[in-house]
Design an enzyme around this catalytic site. Structure first.
Site, PDB file in Angstrom:
ATOM      1  N   GLY A 110      23.440  66.471  48.950  1.00 55.73           N
ATOM      2  CA  GLY A 110      24.350  65.496  49.516  1.00 55.73           C
ATOM      3  C   GLY A 110      25.345  65.026  48.471  1.00 55.73           C
ATOM      4  O   GLY A 110      25.368  65.506  47.337  1.00 55.73           O
ATOM      5  N   VAL A 111      26.195  64.075  48.859  1.00 53.62           N
ATOM      6  CA  VAL A 111      27.215  63.580  47.943  1.00 53.62           C
ATOM      7  C   VAL A 111      26.763  62.275  47.305  1.00 53.62           C
ATOM      8  O   VAL A 111      25.888  61.586  47.815  1.00 53.62           O
ATOM      9  CB  VAL A 111      28.562  63.373  48.675  1.00 53.62           C
ATOM     10  CG1 VAL A 111      29.074  64.679  49.244  1.00 53.62           C
ATOM     11  CG2 VAL A 111      28.427  62.329  49.784  1.00 53.62           C
ATOM     12  N   GLY A 112      27.370  61.956  46.170  1.00 50.92           N
ATOM     13  CA  GLY A 112      27.098  60.677  45.529  1.00 50.92           C
ATOM     14  C   GLY A 112      26.548  60.812  44.123  1.00 50.92           C
ATOM     15  O   GLY A 112      26.348  61.911  43.596  1.00 50.92           O
ATOM     16  N   ASN A 113      26.302  59.664  43.512  1.00 51.24           N
ATOM     17  CA  ASN A 113      25.872  59.630  42.112  1.00 51.24           C
ATOM     18  C   ASN A 113      24.503  60.257  41.894  1.00 51.24           C
ATOM     19  O   ASN A 113      24.282  60.946  40.890  1.00 51.24           O
ATOM     20  CB  ASN A 113      25.845  58.171  41.624  1.00 51.24           C
ATOM     21  CG  ASN A 113      27.225  57.558  41.596  1.00 51.24           C
ATOM     22  OD1 ASN A 113      28.225  58.263  41.474  1.00 51.24           O
ATOM     23  ND2 ASN A 113      27.299  56.240  41.715  1.00 51.24           N
ATOM     24  N   GLU A 135      26.843  71.978  52.127  1.00 57.22           N
ATOM     25  CA  GLU A 135      28.026  71.595  52.895  1.00 57.22           C
ATOM     26  C   GLU A 135      29.227  71.325  52.011  1.00 57.22           C
ATOM     27  O   GLU A 135      30.350  71.729  52.309  1.00 57.22           O
ATOM     28  CB  GLU A 135      27.731  70.325  53.702  1.00 57.22           C
ATOM     29  CG  GLU A 135      26.516  70.411  54.576  1.00 57.22           C
ATOM     30  CD  GLU A 135      25.960  69.035  54.845  1.00 57.22           C
ATOM     31  OE1 GLU A 135      26.156  68.548  55.976  1.00 57.22           O
ATOM     32  OE2 GLU A 135      25.358  68.445  53.938  1.00 57.22           O
ATOM     33  N   ASN A 189      27.678  55.446  57.420  1.00 57.51           N
ATOM     34  CA  ASN A 189      28.554  56.612  57.577  1.00 57.51           C
ATOM     35  C   ASN A 189      28.102  57.499  58.732  1.00 57.51           C
ATOM     36  O   ASN A 189      28.866  57.797  59.625  1.00 57.51           O
ATOM     37  CB  ASN A 189      28.587  57.440  56.287  1.00 57.51           C
ATOM     38  CG  ASN A 189      29.205  56.680  55.130  1.00 57.51           C
ATOM     39  OD1 ASN A 189      29.987  55.762  55.319  1.00 57.51           O
ATOM     40  ND2 ASN A 189      28.849  57.063  53.916  1.00 57.51           N
ATOM     41  N   GLY A 199      25.000  66.170  57.652  1.00 59.79           N
ATOM     42  CA  GLY A 199      24.244  67.406  57.793  1.00 59.79           C
ATOM     43  C   GLY A 199      22.835  67.325  57.252  1.00 59.79           C
ATOM     44  O   GLY A 199      22.121  68.334  57.236  1.00 59.79           O
ATOM     45  N   LYS A 220      20.841  45.533  46.165  1.00 53.67           N
ATOM     46  CA  LYS A 220      21.320  44.144  46.172  1.00 53.67           C
ATOM     47  C   LYS A 220      20.572  43.304  45.133  1.00 53.67           C
ATOM     48  O   LYS A 220      20.017  42.238  45.444  1.00 53.67           O
ATOM     49  CB  LYS A 220      21.166  43.508  47.555  1.00 53.67           C
ATOM     50  CG  LYS A 220      21.960  44.205  48.659  1.00 53.67           C
ATOM     51  CD  LYS A 220      23.437  43.965  48.530  1.00 53.67           C
ATOM     52  CE  LYS A 220      24.200  44.553  49.715  1.00 53.67           C
ATOM     53  NZ  LYS A 220      25.661  44.389  49.592  1.00 53.67           N
TER      54      LYS A 220
END
Length: 502
Positions: A268-271, A293, A383, A387, A407
């Site tokens: 997946g995307v992100g840090n 993807e 979001n 996928g 948080k």
């Protein structure tokens, strides 16, 4: 290519973005290009938003059904949402303006597995598609289309739409020519045949998109970059998550369940995803493959240094620096990257055949391994599922990752019961936080709960989870998956009431 519009007939249909926007009428369903901030049309949507705003000032109704590959950018989702120009949207989004209006009930939103969108469209579940608005990098002399930095659902929209508007973006690198593989061999049940792809780098289709040229009503020239953000460097929690996962891979290799080159990676995307990819390099892996993807900066770096030998995806979601590197060495990357339609990149048959290792983020997981990856407190969409479900259900190994708290510690990512279920316990193999990794394979519900509490929960919340589980084992209606129904979602309600789950 000596010109980006090399077909004489289509060159004669050039017009301004404003003129093309005038061909899109209220109530239409528009299939647009774009996947994770790449390859979306950039001129016509802005002109369309201006036209919609003017219509609303006159008191006229004007809203559209918008279908894409995945998320786009402010010039499309944000601009149209801001003027009230969207009344229905699928299958994935990430724009703050659009998200706010979805959560306010002003826009209907369908969250759907990305691998299912093309089939839904072909089967007629989404209704008639009036217009396809597709960004391309160029038009060949015979009318075939050179795809841009994302393929997404473009093939499907071009095939099914009554009319087509093409945006030819001069900013898209011409070196993309030869990087795409567009497969035209799909069919609907019961006439399907096996898809002849056996390795991530196999080419089974064509390098260009086909289009019925009689359907093209406008060609618009644009010159604008994909609007992609930068991910912050991995923080300490992300690096620890990556370390746990890489250590697990080495353990699986030693146990004979994985080879030295693992299996095709989906990320997946992100840090966190970037941190895990970086961890693979640091862990000494070489010659890996990816069937995923999105290729973002972290994966591009691994392709560049040989850690990943071949990557198949549907989109290039790169930062400005990543784009610069990609263009600088595009001849090299064209030998190691294949871009496909998302009905191929996310196809259940291919994910299962290749045995992908799925690595995705999550919002929260519960004691028994159910995962929520889309909603806050069960009702506010973030979001979408994207996928991740295509790979979690069908892959060889399904990993879900998150810091154990959010948080500033007010929220625990491990809870008695998730407030929304995207991935059931049956599709989740590993849960990983900075605290540790819980291997849930082969475990009963109660065994999974003990592993999640011991390995993944933050120390501030571990006693609370243990207390809930102990009392549920004693007092639950059933003992197979113990729950206290009057308390199962109390942590979420406590957060809404007080601002903390503690």
């Amino acid at each position: 290519m000596t010109t980006r519009i090399a077909h004489a007939g289509l060159a004669a249909r050039r017009m301004s973005a404003e003129q093309a926007a005038g061909l899109i009428l209220p109530g239409m369903t528009v299939g647009m290009s774009g996947f994770t901030g790449a390859g979306y049309p950039k001129a016509v949507p802005l002109a369309l938003a201006t036209r919609i705003a003017a219509a609303h000032e006159r008191g006229d109704k004007f809203a559209l059904r918008i279908l894409t590959g995945a998320s786009t950018a402010p010039e499309l989702d944000g601009a149209l949402a801001r003027v009230g120009g969207i009344d229905f949207r699928l299958p994935y989004q990430s724009d703050p303006e659009l998200r706010a209006r979805i959560n306010a009930g002003q826009i209907e939103y369908m969250d759907i597995h990305l691998g299912q969108v093309a089939q839904y469209a072909w089967c007629g579940f989404l209704g008639k598609i009036d217009v396809a608005l597709i960004e391309v990098a160029g038009i060949l002399p015979d009318g075939r289309l050179l795809p841009s930095t994302s393929v997404g659902n473009n093939k499907t929209w071009l095939d099914l739409a009554d009319k087509v508007i093409l945006e030819v973006n001069r900013r898209q690198p011409e070196g993309l020519d030869g990087m795409h593989d567009i497969y035209y061999g799909t069919a609907l049940p019961p006439h399907r045949k096996p898809i002849p792809l056996l390795q991530p780098g196999d080419r089974i289709g064509e390098p260009y998109l086909r289009c019925d040229l009689d359907k093209v009503i406008a060609v618009v020239e644009s010159d604008a970059p994909d609007r992609l953000g930068r991910f912050a460097p991995p923080d300490e929690a992300s690096r620890r998550i990556a370390g746990h996962l890489v250590e697990f891979f080495h353990h699986e290799i030693a146990a004979g369940r994985l080879g030295d080159q693992l299996l095709p990676l989906q990320s997946g995307v992100g840090n966190i995803a970037n941190a895990v990819l970086g961890g693979l390099r640091e862990g000494g892996f070489r010659g890996l493959t990816a069937f995923t993807e999105v290729i973002q900066d972290g994966m591009l770096e691994l392709i560049g240094d040989g850690t990943i030998e071949m990557a198949s995806a549907t989109s290039l979601s790169l930062s400005p620096e990543g784009v610069e590197e990609f263009v600088r060495r595009i001849d090299f990357y064209r030998q190691h990257i294949v871009l496909r339609p998302q009905e191929m990149s996310n196809h259940a048959e291919l994910v299962r055949r290749l045995g992908c290792i799925a690595m995705n983020g999550m919002v929260e997981a519960d004691l028994y391994g159910n995962v929520n990856s889309t909603h806050v407190a069960g009702s506010r969409i973030i979001n979408g599922i994207g996928g991740s479900g295509d790979f979690a259900r069908n892959g060889f190994l399904s990993c879900f990752m998150s810091p154990s708290t959010a948080k500033d510690g007010a929220i625990s990512a491990l809870v008695p019961m998730v407030s929304h279920v995207d991935h059931t316990e049956h599709d989740v193999g590993l849960v990983v936080t900075e605290q540790g990794l819980a291997d849930l394979r082969g475990l009963s519900p109660k065994q999974r709960a003990r592993a999640v509490i011991a390995q993944c929960a933050h120390p501030d919340y571990r006693p609370m989870l243990q207390d809930y589980f102990d009392r549920a084992c004693r007092d639950s209606y059933g003992k197979h998956t113990p729950h206290l129904l009057n308390e199962a979602l109390s942590w979420h309600q406590r957060y809404l009431d007080s601002g903390s789950m503690r």
